[in-house]
Design a protein around this motif. Sequence first.
Motif, mmCIF file in Angstrom:
data_model
loop_
_atom_site.group_PDB
_atom_site.id
_atom_site.type_symbol
_atom_site.label_atom_id
_atom_site.label_comp_id
_atom_site.label_asym_id
_atom_site.label_seq_id
_atom_site.Cartn_x
_atom_site.Cartn_y
_atom_site.Cartn_z
ATOM 1 N N ASP A 227 -67.486 66.732 -4.831
ATOM 2 C CA ASP A 227 -66.944 66.013 -5.710
ATOM 3 C C ASP A 227 -65.228 66.016 -5.662
ATOM 4 O O ASP A 227 -64.496 64.897 -5.827
ATOM 5 C CB ASP A 227 -67.247 65.994 -7.389
ATOM 6 C CG ASP A 227 -67.662 67.702 -7.815
ATOM 7 O OD1 ASP A 227 -67.600 68.512 -6.701
ATOM 8 O OD2 ASP A 227 -67.956 67.880 -8.873
ATOM 9 N N ALA A 228 -64.857 67.144 -5.383
ATOM 10 C CA ALA A 228 -63.324 67.104 -5.333
ATOM 11 C C ALA A 228 -62.991 66.295 -3.736
ATOM 12 O O ALA A 228 -61.874 65.788 -4.036
ATOM 13 C CB ALA A 228 -62.954 68.717 -5.063
ATOM 14 N N GLN A 229 -63.707 66.534 -2.935
ATOM 15 C CA GLN A 229 -63.133 65.829 -1.559
ATOM 16 C C GLN A 229 -63.638 64.255 -1.867
ATOM 17 O O GLN A 229 -62.637 63.498 -1.543
ATOM 18 C CB GLN A 229 -64.107 66.348 -0.567
ATOM 19 C CG GLN A 229 -63.933 67.807 -0.449
ATOM 20 C CD GLN A 229 -64.086 68.157 0.994
ATOM 21 O OE1 GLN A 229 -63.491 67.563 1.774
ATOM 22 N NE2 GLN A 229 -64.763 69.063 1.178
ATOM 23 N N LEU A 230 -64.469 63.886 -2.738
ATOM 24 C CA LEU A 230 -64.436 62.577 -2.769
ATOM 25 C C LEU A 230 -63.534 61.883 -3.932
ATOM 26 O O LEU A 230 -62.713 60.903 -3.597
ATOM 27 C CB LEU A 230 -65.820 62.111 -3.725
ATOM 28 C CG LEU A 230 -67.105 62.307 -2.841
ATOM 29 C CD1 LEU A 230 -68.575 62.088 -3.647
ATOM 30 C CD2 LEU A 230 -67.258 61.336 -1.766
ATOM 31 N N ALA A 231 -63.113 62.698 -4.721
ATOM 32 C CA ALA A 231 -61.817 62.340 -5.636
ATOM 33 C C ALA A 231 -60.654 62.172 -4.979
ATOM 34 O O ALA A 231 -59.804 61.365 -5.052
ATOM 35 C CB ALA A 231 -61.632 63.428 -6.740
ATOM 36 N N GLN B 229 -53.872 64.243 -4.016
ATOM 37 C CA GLN B 229 -53.948 66.090 -3.974
ATOM 38 C C GLN B 229 -54.059 66.337 -5.634
ATOM 39 O O GLN B 229 -54.947 67.596 -5.507
ATOM 40 C CB GLN B 229 -52.654 66.457 -3.179
ATOM 41 C CG GLN B 229 -52.331 65.978 -2.210
ATOM 42 C CD GLN B 229 -51.831 66.928 -1.148
ATOM 43 O OE1 GLN B 229 -52.325 67.888 -1.016
ATOM 44 N NE2 GLN B 229 -51.091 66.459 -0.408
ATOM 45 N N LEU B 230 -53.552 65.570 -6.306
ATOM 46 C CA LEU B 230 -53.871 66.415 -7.723
ATOM 47 C C LEU B 230 -55.351 65.875 -8.103
ATOM 48 O O LEU B 230 -56.028 66.688 -8.960
ATOM 49 C CB LEU B 230 -53.045 65.402 -8.882
ATOM 50 C CG LEU B 230 -51.490 65.780 -8.744
ATOM 51 C CD1 LEU B 230 -50.604 64.684 -9.537
ATOM 52 C CD2 LEU B 230 -51.145 67.245 -9.240
ATOM 53 N N ALA B 231 -55.882 64.694 -7.771
ATOM 54 C CA ALA B 231 -57.221 64.673 -8.047
ATOM 55 C C ALA B 231 -58.313 65.703 -7.393
ATOM 56 O O ALA B 231 -59.236 66.081 -8.021
ATOM 57 C CB ALA B 231 -57.715 63.105 -7.620
ATOM 58 N N TYR B 232 -57.987 65.827 -6.020
ATOM 59 C CA TYR B 232 -58.866 66.938 -5.198
ATOM 60 C C TYR B 232 -58.600 68.243 -6.311
ATOM 61 O O TYR B 232 -59.657 69.015 -6.420
ATOM 62 C CB TYR B 232 -58.135 66.903 -4.100
ATOM 63 C CG TYR B 232 -58.630 68.441 -3.096
ATOM 64 C CD1 TYR B 232 -59.785 68.480 -3.049
ATOM 65 C CD2 TYR B 232 -57.678 69.191 -2.451
ATOM 66 C CE1 TYR B 232 -60.251 69.588 -2.111
ATOM 67 C CE2 TYR B 232 -57.830 69.998 -1.574
ATOM 68 C CZ TYR B 232 -59.182 70.404 -1.625
ATOM 69 O OH TYR B 232 -59.503 71.310 -0.865
ATOM 70 N N ALA B 233 -57.272 68.675 -6.522
ATOM 71 C CA ALA B 233 -57.357 69.755 -7.137
ATOM 72 C C ALA B 233 -57.980 70.052 -8.544
ATOM 73 O O ALA B 233 -58.645 71.191 -8.743
ATOM 74 C CB ALA B 233 -55.793 70.047 -7.434
ATOM 75 N N LEU B 234 -57.888 68.829 -9.183
ATOM 76 C CA LEU B 234 -58.575 69.194 -10.726
ATOM 77 C C LEU B 234 -59.884 68.898 -10.538
ATOM 78 O O LEU B 234 -60.656 69.604 -11.289
ATOM 79 C CB LEU B 234 -57.782 67.790 -11.440
ATOM 80 C CG LEU B 234 -56.352 68.184 -11.856
ATOM 81 C CD1 LEU B 234 -55.770 66.790 -12.566
ATOM 82 C CD2 LEU B 234 -55.970 69.437 -12.490
ATOM 83 N N ALA B 333 -53.660 73.506 -15.316
ATOM 84 C CA ALA B 333 -52.162 73.789 -15.065
ATOM 85 C C ALA B 333 -51.903 74.420 -13.840
ATOM 86 O O ALA B 333 -50.985 73.955 -13.177
ATOM 87 C CB ALA B 333 -51.488 74.255 -16.141
ATOM 88 N N SER B 334 -52.813 75.498 -13.552
ATOM 89 C CA SER B 334 -52.545 76.223 -12.169
ATOM 90 C C SER B 334 -52.666 75.562 -11.161
ATOM 91 O O SER B 334 -52.130 75.609 -10.199
ATOM 92 C CB SER B 334 -53.440 77.552 -12.309
ATOM 93 O OG SER B 334 -53.227 78.581 -13.432
ATOM 94 N N MET B 335 -53.937 74.718 -11.069
ATOM 95 C CA MET B 335 -54.029 73.860 -9.756
ATOM 96 C C MET B 335 -52.801 72.932 -9.560
ATOM 97 O O MET B 335 -52.433 72.578 -8.438
ATOM 98 C CB MET B 335 -55.323 72.867 -10.374
ATOM 99 C CG MET B 335 -56.600 73.707 -10.324
ATOM 100 S SD MET B 335 -56.839 75.206 -8.938
ATOM 101 C CE MET B 335 -56.975 74.147 -7.360
ATOM 102 N N VAL B 336 -52.208 72.310 -10.852
ATOM 103 C CA VAL B 336 -51.061 71.196 -10.547
ATOM 104 C C VAL B 336 -49.932 72.090 -9.934
ATOM 105 O O VAL B 336 -49.123 71.681 -9.053
ATOM 106 C CB VAL B 336 -50.769 70.500 -11.909
ATOM 107 C CG1 VAL B 336 -49.569 69.959 -11.823
ATOM 108 C CG2 VAL B 336 -52.061 69.662 -12.211
ATOM 109 N N CYS B 337 -49.904 73.333 -10.641
ATOM 110 C CA CYS B 337 -48.681 73.997 -9.721
ATOM 111 C C CYS B 337 -48.893 74.276 -8.518
ATOM 112 O O CYS B 337 -48.008 74.184 -7.642
ATOM 113 C CB CYS B 337 -48.769 75.610 -10.471
ATOM 114 S SG CYS B 337 -48.074 75.625 -12.334
ATOM 115 N N LEU B 338 -50.082 74.685 -7.986
ATOM 116 C CA LEU B 338 -50.326 74.797 -6.587
ATOM 117 C C LEU B 338 -50.053 73.518 -5.851
ATOM 118 O O LEU B 338 -49.365 73.701 -4.516
ATOM 119 C CB LEU B 338 -51.938 75.302 -6.267
ATOM 120 C CG LEU B 338 -51.997 76.807 -6.795
ATOM 121 C CD1 LEU B 338 -53.692 76.840 -7.017
ATOM 122 C CD2 LEU B 338 -51.654 77.852 -5.946
#
Lengths: 366, 366, 366, 366
Positions: A227-231, B229-234, B333-338
Amino acid sequence: MSGSTFGRVFRLTTFGESHGPGLGGVVDGCPSGVELGEEDIQRELDMRRPGQGGIATTARSEADRVRILSGVFEGRTTGTPIGFYVENTDQRSRDYGDIMDVWRPGHADYTFDRKFGIRDYRGGGRSSGRETVSRVAGGAIARQFLASQGITVRAYTVELGGIPADVTDPEGASGRPFFSPDPDVVAGWESLVRDVKADGDTLGGIVQVEALGVPAGLGEPVFDKLDAQLAYALMSVGAVKGVEIGSGFGAARMRGSEQNDPMRGNTFASNRSGGILGGISNGMPVIARAAIKPIPSIAKAQTTTTRHGEERTLRIGGRHDICAIPRVVPVLASMVCLVLADMVLLQSRQSLSPLSGLMELDEFDL
Amino acid sequence: MSGSTFGRVFRLTTFGESHGPGLGGVVDGCPSGVELGEEDIQRELDMRRPGQGGIATTARSEADRVRILSGVFEGRTTGTPIGFYVENTDQRSRDYGDIMDVWRPGHADYTFDRKFGIRDYRGGGRSSGRETVSRVAGGAIARQFLASQGITVRAYTVELGGIPADVTDPEGASGRPFFSPDPDVVAGWESLVRDVKADGDTLGGIVQVEALGVPAGLGEPVFDKLDAQLAYALMSVGAVKGVEIGSGFGAARMRGSEQNDPMRGNTFASNRSGGILGGISNGMPVIARAAIKPIPSIAKAQTTTTRHGEERTLRIGGRHDICAIPRVVPVLASMVCLVLADMVLLQSRQSLSPLSGLMELDEFDL
Amino acid sequence: MSGSTFGRVFRLTTFGESHGPGLGGVVDGCPSGVELGEEDIQRELDMRRPGQGGIATTARSEADRVRILSGVFEGRTTGTPIGFYVENTDQRSRDYGDIMDVWRPGHADYTFDRKFGIRDYRGGGRSSGRETVSRVAGGAIARQFLASQGITVRAYTVELGGIPADVTDPEGASGRPFFSPDPDVVAGWESLVRDVKADGDTLGGIVQVEALGVPAGLGEPVFDKLDAQLAYALMSVGAVKGVEIGSGFGAARMRGSEQNDPMRGNTFASNRSGGILGGISNGMPVIARAAIKPIPSIAKAQTTTTRHGEERTLRIGGRHDICAIPRVVPVLASMVCLVLADMVLLQSRQSLSPLSGLMELDEFDL
Amino acid sequence: MSGSTFGRVFRLTTFGESHGPGLGGVVDGCPSGVELGEEDIQRELDMRRPGQGGIATTARSEADRVRILSGVFEGRTTGTPIGFYVENTDQRSRDYGDIMDVWRPGHADYTFDRKFGIRDYRGGGRSSGRETVSRVAGGAIARQFLASQGITVRAYTVELGGIPADVTDPEGASGRPFFSPDPDVVAGWESLVRDVKADGDTLGGIVQVEALGVPAGLGEPVFDKLDAQLAYALMSVGAVKGVEIGSGFGAARMRGSEQNDPMRGNTFASNRSGGILGGISNGMPVIARAAIKPIPSIAKAQTTTTRHGEERTLRIGGRHDICAIPRVVPVLASMVCLVLADMVLLQSRQSLSPLSGLMELDEFDL
């Protein structure tokens, strides 16, 4: 830097701008032996052409003839990189003096200038929707590979300008205006598009993508969840502002007893998960949706600024689409094809089994 | 394979399961000279501990003491990889015979079995929420680097179980139950959580993450857009089923004239874009939201299957959280920092400038 | 899979085979603002053309005209991917029945068949020396970027068929047969080549590559040492069987007191390290050497096997080079350019400094 | 940045310095089901310990006990990342005032200072030979996987201080001083080491690594050739100044008729190629050699500079090895294991075959 390559082992690298010589790309990592001809790519490219969507898109003639430059021999992929190219043919030269310094609201003009300090002011350049030609071509190659694995991907519009569709005929969507899965909603959508156009404005919508035949086990447990990769894949498409999987934002309002899918035998009695549990496919259809913002080029007056800090009122004329739908529909399906091809290839050796994937000598005599 | 590394140049690699010796990770690519001590990581880890969220999370005592194993000398990063480790201390051995063969609905038990053929049946293993300990530790290191660049990231809950918050005091959210940005909604949320718990059920919500001080120019035009990248991270965080940027799914129902942000001087008069245009930051706050599904471990009866194909009715007892919020808030929040640390580092040489980043000899005498 | 992309942030992806429509590639991650025209690439491509090397290479006319397809606007790079293409023009169709099933000794025919199960039998395909056209084009773009950083790269032949050169005039090598740094050795080399050719055989040699102006500080301490990346880059070129840095294999026979370079002030009194200490450049010239094996296509009789397991005696006629030198010389220099461009860009934020690389608004008025 | 991760799908990320708390790493991408215990790693770590090499290495006691922190359940890998850790136990605190500002010749002190601007002056830090502990641990995990595929890797010393060995007993090398494949050369090597030590100097040598049981078909045609990846892997080890494959630098002096390996049936009559053709394994043993420079810490007087630009005469006392051999021998073998594990996994889907690597439901009943 970089950022023009997608995928880990099935990799698409793209290039090209709206006003340059053309667009193209390289698919590296496609297995050998996949049936592929230019017609397989052309078929998908034709799906994103203007006219396909009825009145929502402009009548510009974009031939978009693809040429395969490498990686295919006697109708099959050879395992080496597949280069492809689509020439830009509709290049009328004109005077850009009026827009070269103006930052169009909702466009990437300002952010490109801040990032790169140089910008091809003749159009969207690399951020133009034309960039998606390369995505669709790459996705068509992924689709050929997926077909050999029994996986199919399709996409359709579930909402346009706030008017939802009833998903009564998803199979017929690709032959219908706006890729509508609902014959009855088309007239209402067309009427809305006409009104919005007359008003000098634009509109958005929601697209659903489905992958059928996906085996259980694809995707990685932590960062590289399916799902992360699709997002990531869907949000990377220009007009997308939101992505959801299965029950999506609706899940935030459900109780656990409503969201969980019960199991019956070795399958699931419902699919609120959208085919993914813990980031890994569970054998049900994979379901994702993307929110498409309205096209930012509007005929209405807008306030903006020039590179030199002057305030300016801007009206954008010319041949512009009213909605990224339907053009964006095949693009989103292509992105899902790219993700799945990559995940299938990454999965192949996740568990210990005898060495595979090497040709035995006696296979040559067949 | 792989999938446990996040980022391109600021890279976090994690390891660890819920019932193993511990969890940890390696941050590779953090610049030298960043101030960092164990207390900087511990502070963030303490934010995701049970109890922080009031009644929504269980009373388990998880000490989660972090230890830095490399990469820091005399209080500053050296530019070499930063290893860190958190021991699992709360490991009571018990009999798992009742659950080792049962696939819990909404969990990754079934998909792990199909993917790997082997699974640590004593808990969620790698797909347990405990995995996020490593994300928060890595994010804390990214946060230290971002602070040196003037960038801050914060997160708060904007909806719980369907009840929205009024974002009246985002600054105070970190000190409030559920990371609520709204003092007035807390009582209602607590009451709802009590009711749902009494009912043997669980609930979800929506979390907003904001990054302030982000300069214009971060993110890449095509696949590696900042929003992608934010969508992937979250979406890579376990309970997340949807992600949106700026006006998000709402944009699908707006007209272009409503969605576009007008420019005034060298800034924007509104922020419907969520701080990103064409995948590149525009200098406004970066705004993302994530939809959190209800926790799948419920006390209510559920139908499921065992590894041996037998149907089973399952009630999950024990100490389980009612909602992933508030624990998931610091994780997001951590994922957005990364993501931002990576994008800042990738950006640094996007445009041509004199060779930088190398120490001059006379700097040593300071 | 994959394997056709080189570099981490300055990335070259290539495609193309000897008997397909053409060869090309994409450079992604080149900073904006670098001066670049087709003539800058053409100049380097012309260096690897037959004829350049005098009698060691065949007289085939390969026009190899490069076309830039994207990423350049008004003579400067824009920061977006640079696509380029070189058509294969010298494609005479002939009957391949005699070689399509025979595995040529020293070639990749057998290994391609075992790896992919399908092979373009009309030539070396993807493993042909023509593949290096894309490397030289990509290297030419890297060279333009390096020039802006004060770094230059040159290569010359230090040994041919066992006869060493005296490196008396490295600056003049590019204008001399075999890229010889020694005017006096050329006649001997030409005579040797004539003799070997008359004998139906081929020969190898050793090429040295030097990078001048490399600042101290490039390269990473552990796996991505500068020397490791150079070894990877050079060994990836078809005919290379060995790589050494500085004193190289000679270091294995030295004492520590002979190998160590003493420091005088802030520089080194000798350069046995080849400009690299602990994997990081030390400010001295970077020196690498590559051993080139003889070309495997020989007119002498060889024993081999067909795909069907039959033994066969093979004599390879036709227009073939006697030695990969001089063609491989510009290829090796190109690979070093690619490594250095990548390392310069990766280095730029290794140490903490104010956020850089973003355009300031007032720069637009210049 | 980065640079502490090795591999594409079988990935090793390492951390740790000589004078910090310890060293460790994460192996991500190892398939599930591989038999693995701490003893499998410990066995390899014990091979690189001082004492193993007889008189060439110091008598320091380095326990180097490894602990597996994740990714293994009931004696088998689970497919999730395998974290491991080795504590630094031999940490005597002393006064570093005399060396903290001096750049030792042949060491990375100067280049680290120029790159990072900060350095742990208590030893080699990240560039210390102790860093290889993590390589050997990761390589041991790769070795377990390779064993399941029928592939074995071994290494031995073919030359020390200029004195060559006769490779008469490679199987016995691991039990012999200096990993010598030649019982008769040991006395001569020991005598040489004694003399060099008495002279306050150090020496180098050449190590050969062999991989047996490698199937034809591993490696990629262009940049990621098997030989290119081996060169990268071996040259990334601290003391290595040269790498060659098969006939290596000798190939530069051969004729084509001497270098080509004739085929007989479906195998080769000789192995001058070192088991690799066109970057792809051909089924013969894979043979690589690495040139090891003498250890730079010598007792003899050397001229060098301090951070403050002062000239200094330096004599390095204390417990230092005379030669990186034998310690480096298991490190080089480990790097080859890492490359091959990665290539085996990458290869698995290179050609089209039915979807593999997913567990069937009925396999669970076994």
